[in-house]
Motif scaffolding. Structure first.
Motif, PDB file in Angstrom:
ATOM      1  N   SER A  52       0.852  -1.187   0.000  1.00  0.00           N
ATOM      2  CA  SER A  52       0.000   0.000   0.000  1.00  0.00           C
ATOM      3  C   SER A  52       0.892   1.242   0.000  1.00  0.00           C
ATOM      4  O   SER A  52       2.020   1.199   0.512  1.00  0.00           O
ATOM      5  N   PRO A  53       0.410   2.344  -0.577  1.00  0.00           N
ATOM      6  CA  PRO A  53       1.191   3.584  -0.517  1.00  0.00           C
ATOM      7  C   PRO A  53       1.510   4.001   0.917  1.00  0.00           C
ATOM      8  O   PRO A  53       2.578   4.549   1.180  1.00  0.00           O
ATOM      9  N   SER A  54       0.611   3.703   1.857  1.00  0.00           N
ATOM     10  CA  SER A  54       0.857   4.088   3.247  1.00  0.00           C
ATOM     11  C   SER A  54       2.039   3.315   3.836  1.00  0.00           C
ATOM     12  O   SER A  54       2.735   3.833   4.709  1.00  0.00           O
ATOM     13  N   THR A  55       2.291   2.118   3.343  1.00  0.00           N
ATOM     14  CA  THR A  55       3.457   1.364   3.820  1.00  0.00           C
ATOM     15  C   THR A  55       4.738   2.080   3.423  1.00  0.00           C
ATOM     16  O   THR A  55       5.672   2.189   4.227  1.00  0.00           O
ATOM     17  N   LEU A  56       4.794   2.595   2.192  1.00  0.00           N
ATOM     18  CA  LEU A  56       5.986   3.353   1.772  1.00  0.00           C
ATOM     19  C   LEU A  56       6.107   4.652   2.551  1.00  0.00           C
ATOM     20  O   LEU A  56       7.215   5.065   2.893  1.00  0.00           O
ATOM     21  N   THR A  57       4.995   5.286   2.839  1.00  0.00           N
ATOM     22  CA  THR A  57       5.029   6.510   3.647  1.00  0.00           C
ATOM     23  C   THR A  57       5.586   6.212   5.035  1.00  0.00           C
ATOM     24  O   THR A  57       6.453   6.937   5.535  1.00  0.00           O
ATOM     25  N   ARG A  58       5.114   5.138   5.644  1.00  0.00           N
ATOM     26  CA  ARG A  58       5.618   4.761   6.972  1.00  0.00           C
ATOM     27  C   ARG A  58       7.108   4.430   6.918  1.00  0.00           C
ATOM     28  O   ARG A  58       7.863   4.780   7.822  1.00  0.00           O
TER      29      ARG A  58
END
Length: 91
Positions: A52-58
């Motif tokens: 998920s894009p949020s995984t890369l953000t984290r």
């Protein structure tokens, strides 16, 4: 027979003991470098990696991915876990 809970170590009393941990900064930098080199946005890169894009953000914020996420990142980077580990010395 040794206690199954007690780790077996060859370190003598007073020796420094090493442990290894994920170098999240190095991993995040490698991901960002490949994304930039390939002209991919975080969203498109995440889709290609299977995250998920949020995984890369984290990841960019210094948070460690879960085991499946780490495997996906390493596979996408064509790297091994040891490429992103650092040794921590303990007294």
């Amino acid at each position: 027979m040794t206690d199954p809970i007690t780790p077996i170590t060859s370190a003598a009393p007073g020796d420094r003991v090493s442990r290894w941990e994920l170098d999240i900064t190095k991993l995040a930098l490698a991901v960002e470098t490949v994304l930039t080199h390939r002209g991919l946005s975080s969203r498109k890169g995440a889709a290609e990696i299977g995250l998920s894009p949020s995984t890369l953000t984290r990841l960019k914020q210094g948070q460690k991915p879960d085991a499946d996420g780490l495997i996906a990142l390493l596979t996408w980077l064509k790297a091994e876990a040891r490429d992103f580990t650092k040794e921590i010395h303990q007294p």
